[in-house]
Each structure stands twice: as structure tokens, then as C-alpha cells.
Motif scaffolding. Sequence first.
Motif, PDB file in Angstrom:
ATOM      1  N   ASN A  72       0.836  -1.190   0.000  1.00  0.00           N
ATOM      2  CA  ASN A  72       0.000   0.000   0.000  1.00  0.00           C
ATOM      3  C   ASN A  72       0.883   1.257   0.000  1.00  0.00           C
ATOM      4  OD1 ASN A  72      -1.356   2.238   1.811  1.00  0.00           O
ATOM      5  ND2 ASN A  72      -3.030   1.056   0.891  1.00  0.00           N
ATOM      6  N   ARG A  73       0.547   2.217  -0.859  1.00  0.00           N
ATOM      7  CA  ARG A  73       1.371   3.416  -0.996  1.00  0.00           C
ATOM      8  C   ARG A  73       1.444   4.226   0.295  1.00  0.00           C
ATOM      9  NH1 ARG A  73       0.224   6.173  -6.949  1.00  0.00           N
ATOM     10  NH2 ARG A  73       1.024   4.433  -8.218  1.00  0.00           N
ATOM     11  N   GLU A  74       0.308   4.288   0.982  1.00  0.00           N
ATOM     12  CA  GLU A  74       0.291   5.033   2.247  1.00  0.00           C
ATOM     13  C   GLU A  74       1.191   4.365   3.279  1.00  0.00           C
ATOM     14  OE1 GLU A  74      -2.823   6.433   5.768  1.00  0.00           O
ATOM     15  OE2 GLU A  74      -3.601   5.626   3.879  1.00  0.00           O
ATOM     16  N   LEU A  75       1.138   3.019   3.347  1.00  0.00           N
ATOM     17  CA  LEU A  75       1.983   2.284   4.279  1.00  0.00           C
ATOM     18  C   LEU A  75       3.453   2.472   3.929  1.00  0.00           C
ATOM     19  CD1 LEU A  75       2.330   0.342   6.643  1.00  0.00           C
ATOM     20  CD2 LEU A  75       1.999  -1.568   5.043  1.00  0.00           C
ATOM     21  N   TYR A  76       3.765   2.419   2.647  1.00  0.00           N
ATOM     22  CA  TYR A  76       5.156   2.622   2.214  1.00  0.00           C
ATOM     23  C   TYR A  76       5.647   4.005   2.638  1.00  0.00           C
ATOM     24  CZ  TYR A  76       9.216   3.160  -0.842  1.00  0.00           C
ATOM     25  OH  TYR A  76      10.488   3.378  -1.325  1.00  0.00           O
TER      26      TYR A  76
END
Length: 203
Positions: A72-76
Motif C-alpha cells: 500500500n502506498r500510504e503504508l510505504y
Amino acid sequence: MKVTWTVTPVGYQRIAKRCPACNAKREFAPSGAFRVNSQKKVLDIWSIYKCTHCEYTWNISLFSRLHVSKINRELYHRFITNDASTVHYYSHDKGTLRRNNAELAGKPDFRVQEQWQASINISLHFAVSIRLTCSFQISALSILKQQLLLSTAEIKKLIDEGHIRGITIKELKSRTLRTANVDFQLAAVTLYARRRVILAQRE
């Protein structure tokens, strides 16, 4: 009447591990930073821990050989910015700790939110449910002692006298990586006494 105690850890879950620098077994705690390696669109992500005695670092694996398209981009973004809430989350994550064969050490501080659910039925005992916002190593006894402002001996006496039902002192003392709720019954007069509520008797 039902009472719910929602428990949230305040600090990190520490880990016991032999420290090469100290040449002894020490406690390690998250440093507050992640390490992210990217090679040919494949990620390796670790949480960096430090020895609490000498600050020797040790990395706990969070993701290994993970393709960038699967994260997930937000998690990254949280990983590369060392997001504090994400560090806290993974320090208590049951799956991460087990995969790394982590030996838990110490016990984090915690806070409790108390909620009351009224009922039209009058009962001498309340149903009490302890819920954890995330898995962490804690005993139900420590929560009960904090909420009732009582000692272990006093709580044991309440169990023996039937004021606390549905759980044993052995079960209360168990310190495990808890995920499930803990449910028991508590005498209304005991809880009211700790909340300075006076029960008026009808004539």
C-alpha cells in the motif's frame, strides 16, 4: 449492566536478546526508525531496534522480497518517513513477533477507557469485558488492580468471596501476548465503591 475496559498500550513491547556488544542478554526496544531497501522493484523492510543498555542495533524483518506493487502506498510512505504510530503498531504485532522468534521482555504501560452500558435489569453483578486495541503482553490482573485500586491479595479475596466470578486468580495472573477479550463478572458494590458511588437502599 455491562462495563467495558478498552486497553491500549502506551509504550513499546520490548524484546529480550543477547547483545554482542554487551556480551549479555539485554532488552531491545524500537529506535523509532525503519530500514527500507529497494532493489529491482523488490522491497526489504525492517524495524530497527536498539539495546537499551548500549544502543547496539538489531533489525526485525517486517517484509522480505516484497514487490513494490504489493505494498500500500500510504503504508510505504509511513515506512520511509519513520511514522511513529507505525513503529508502535509493529512493536506489538503478533505475526511480526512470531516470525522473528522474538522473546518478549518487560511490560509496556497502558491506558484504559471505561464504558458503561445500562440495562433495565437490576443485577448484583456487572458483566466486565476487557478488550485490547492490539495484541500485547499484559496480565488481566494488572488491569484489574489499576481499575479497582486494589492489591493482588485484595482481588484474590474478592474471588474467594464470590465478588469476582468467572475467572480464577491464575487466569488473571497469566502474562501472555493477548489478543482475545477477557470476560468475567464483578459485584456492583465493589465497582461502585471504587467509583465513589453510594447505593441508596429503598425503604
